[in-house]
Design an enzyme around this catalytic site. Structure first.
Site, PDB file in Angstrom:
ATOM      1  N   SER A  41       0.803  -1.227   0.000  1.00 60.44           N
ATOM      2  CA  SER A  41       0.000   0.000   0.000  1.00 60.44           C
ATOM      3  C   SER A  41       0.834   1.274   0.000  1.00 60.44           C
ATOM      4  O   SER A  41       0.320   2.335  -0.332  1.00 60.44           O
ATOM      5  CB  SER A  41      -0.920   0.015   1.221  1.00 60.44           C
ATOM      6  OG  SER A  41      -0.159  -0.183   2.401  1.00 60.44           O
ATOM      7  N   ASP A 342      -3.676   8.045   7.536  1.00 59.66           N
ATOM      8  CA  ASP A 342      -4.863   7.279   7.920  1.00 59.66           C
ATOM      9  C   ASP A 342      -4.569   6.219   8.967  1.00 59.66           C
ATOM     10  O   ASP A 342      -5.357   5.296   9.128  1.00 59.66           O
ATOM     11  CB  ASP A 342      -5.490   6.634   6.675  1.00 59.66           C
ATOM     12  CG  ASP A 342      -4.544   5.646   6.007  1.00 59.66           C
ATOM     13  OD1 ASP A 342      -3.384   5.505   6.485  1.00 59.66           O
ATOM     14  OD2 ASP A 342      -4.948   5.003   5.012  1.00 59.66           O
ATOM     15  N   HIS A 345      -0.505   4.722   7.023  1.00 56.55           N
ATOM     16  CA  HIS A 345       0.251   5.274   5.884  1.00 56.55           C
ATOM     17  C   HIS A 345       0.586   6.736   6.076  1.00 56.55           C
ATOM     18  O   HIS A 345      -0.198   7.479   6.665  1.00 56.55           O
ATOM     19  CB  HIS A 345      -0.576   5.132   4.600  1.00 56.55           C
ATOM     20  CG  HIS A 345      -1.077   3.750   4.379  1.00 56.55           C
ATOM     21  ND1 HIS A 345      -2.364   3.377   4.680  1.00 56.55           N
ATOM     22  CD2 HIS A 345      -0.451   2.633   3.948  1.00 56.55           C
ATOM     23  CE1 HIS A 345      -2.518   2.088   4.417  1.00 56.55           C
ATOM     24  NE2 HIS A 345      -1.377   1.609   3.982  1.00 56.55           N
TER      25      HIS A 345
END
Ligand SMILES: *[C@@H]1O[C@H](CO)[C@@H](O)[C@H](O)[C@H]1NC(C)=O
Ligand SMILES: *[C@@H]1O[C@H](CO)[C@@H](O)[C@H](O)[C@H]1NC(C)=O
Ligand SMILES: *[C@@H]1O[C@H](CO)[C@@H](O)[C@H](O)[C@H]1NC(C)=O
Ligand SMILES: *[C@@H]1O[C@H](CO)[C@@H](O)[C@H](O)[C@H]1NC(C)=O
Length: 371
Positions: A41, A342, A345
């Site tokens: 991610s 968030d 990240h």
């Protein structure tokens, strides 16, 4: 914990020297003809959202900075690979899975998928590890790459020639392997025993890419996960000694990542011995980011580096039941004042801090403790 071995330093210098001698200017453009990237991610530019199109990452406020709409990046804006592409004058990498057949990917593409692991999915299935969100490994991403090659180049010689001009970003990857084990109930001591397998999987990806003709590979280490709101929440401890006094980060999580990074650098040294013609660059995401946790104000994170900009409350503004992008979550006014976006990240500003360390240095970061 020698974060800046002379070899590492040499290779970074070599990288920059090669680059500068080609471009002859200060502007970072024109050196590489394409970028291929792999990872999770932290690098995904839309693959996960393509597979799981109702994911929260497809909702506002993801993408509110720079793109002004959700793109599938787990960030308010750009991620490290975007800054690298822009520094080299290349288009932002399209997510591989979202590219329709026949699309010209000769300037590169991005195979990274949020939730991806280094080790194969079968490993997690065999051990009945629940909560694996993407079921995609680095090996799967390499298979996609190999499948794409015939559309980019024709003979092995042609492919070596083509890939010689490409920049490969291999990671970061491996942190999900550890998170999945942790969420399934493994202790950090047990998780540590999996580090060699994660690292050798990354090493064999480097090996495979070089065998196909890759000449310049950037292999990032893991960031200081013990400083991320997600980890601080799921790993919360009543014992004050578990927290680093200066940063407030969880020490044992950071030690896990440092161990991963140390092993990774040893593995990369081994690859350099095997392939002296290749430039294998270790990107020190850990120390690049750690600076922000030591001195948030100095790096512009005036709201602090630990709390998430987007979340539904709690000590670090992270609640796994109500992630960013859900109705319950609120977003901060100015993400650039936060390192954490968030929970799991960095913000675009956080990504920029790590990207700058790859693109323009300093290359000999020796932080790992604040003073
Ligand atoms: C997600 O994919 C499904 C199945 O392909 C489709 O029916 C749906 O419209 C898509 N949703 C969005 C928001 O694109
Ligand atoms: C993961 O959790 C499941 C269910 O509790 C358990 O059966 C399995 O042994 C766990 N796997 C590992 C590697 O701890
Ligand atoms: C995960 O991937 C493996 C191997 O590709 C496959 O056999 C399995 O069915 C997948 N599991 C899920 C839950 O998608
Ligand atoms: C997450 O939200 C739920 C429901 O409001 C609450 O019970 C829980 O304590 C919260 N978790 C954290 C870490 O704040």
């Amino acid at each position: 914990m020698a974060f800046s071995s002379s070899l590492l330093f040499f290779n970074l210098r070599l990288f920059i020297t090669i680059f500068l001698s080609v471009s002859g200017t200060d502007s970072l453009s024109g050196d590489y003809t394409s970028i291929f990237s792999f990872g999770d991610s932290h690098t995904d530019t839309g693959n996960f959202l393509y597979i799981f199109n109702s994911s929260n990452v497809g909702n506002f406020p993801y993408g509110e900075t720079y793109f002004h709409h959700p793109t599938g990046r787990c960030s308010d804006g750009r991620v490290v690979v975007d800054f690298i592409a822009q520094a080299f004058g290349l288009p932002l990498l399209p997510p591989y899975l979202a590219c329709s057949e026949g699309k010209d990917l000769r300037q590169g593409t991005n195979f990274a998928v949020a939730g991806a692991t280094a080790i194969d999915a079968a490993f997690f299935e065999e051990r009945k590890i629940r909560g694996v969100i993407a079921n995609i490994s680095l090996g799967d991403q390499l298979l996609w790459f190999k499948g794409l090659l015939p559309s980019l180049c024709h003979s092995p010689t042609g492919c070596h020639k083509f890939l010689r001009g490409s920049l490969f970003l291999v990671g970061q990857i491996g942190m999900n392997d550890y998170f999945y084990l942790f969420n399934n109930g493994s202790s950090l001591e047990v998780i540590r025993t999996y580090v060699p397998q994660v690292v050798s999987t990354i090493g064999s990806a480097v090996h495979t890419l070089i065998e196909h003709g890759a000449m310049t590979l950037v292999v990032p280490g893991g960031p200081p996960m013990g400083c991320f709101a997600l980890t601080l929440t799921i790993g919360a401890s009543l014992n004050k000694d578990d927290y680093d006094k200066e940063t407030g980060c969880l020490k044992r999580w950071n030690e896990l990542v440092q161990y991963h990074n140390d092993r990774l650098q040893i593995e990369l040294d081994r690859m350099r011995d095997l392939y002296p013609h290749a430039a294998i660059i270790y990107a020190d995401y850990y120390n690049a980011a750690f600076r922000a946790f030591c001195s948030p104000l100095q790096f512009g994170f005036s709201k602090g580096a630990l709390s998430a900009c987007c979340g539904a409350g709690g000590p670090y503004n992270y609640n796994s039941s109500f992630g960013c992008g859900t109705h319950e979550a609120r977003v901060c006014k100015d993400p650039s004042l936060y390192f954490n976006w968030d929970g799991g990240h960095p913000t675009e500003a956080g990504h920029r801090l790590m990207a700058d360390a790859v693109i323009s240095g300093p290359y000999d970061l020796l932080v790992h403790a604040c003073h």
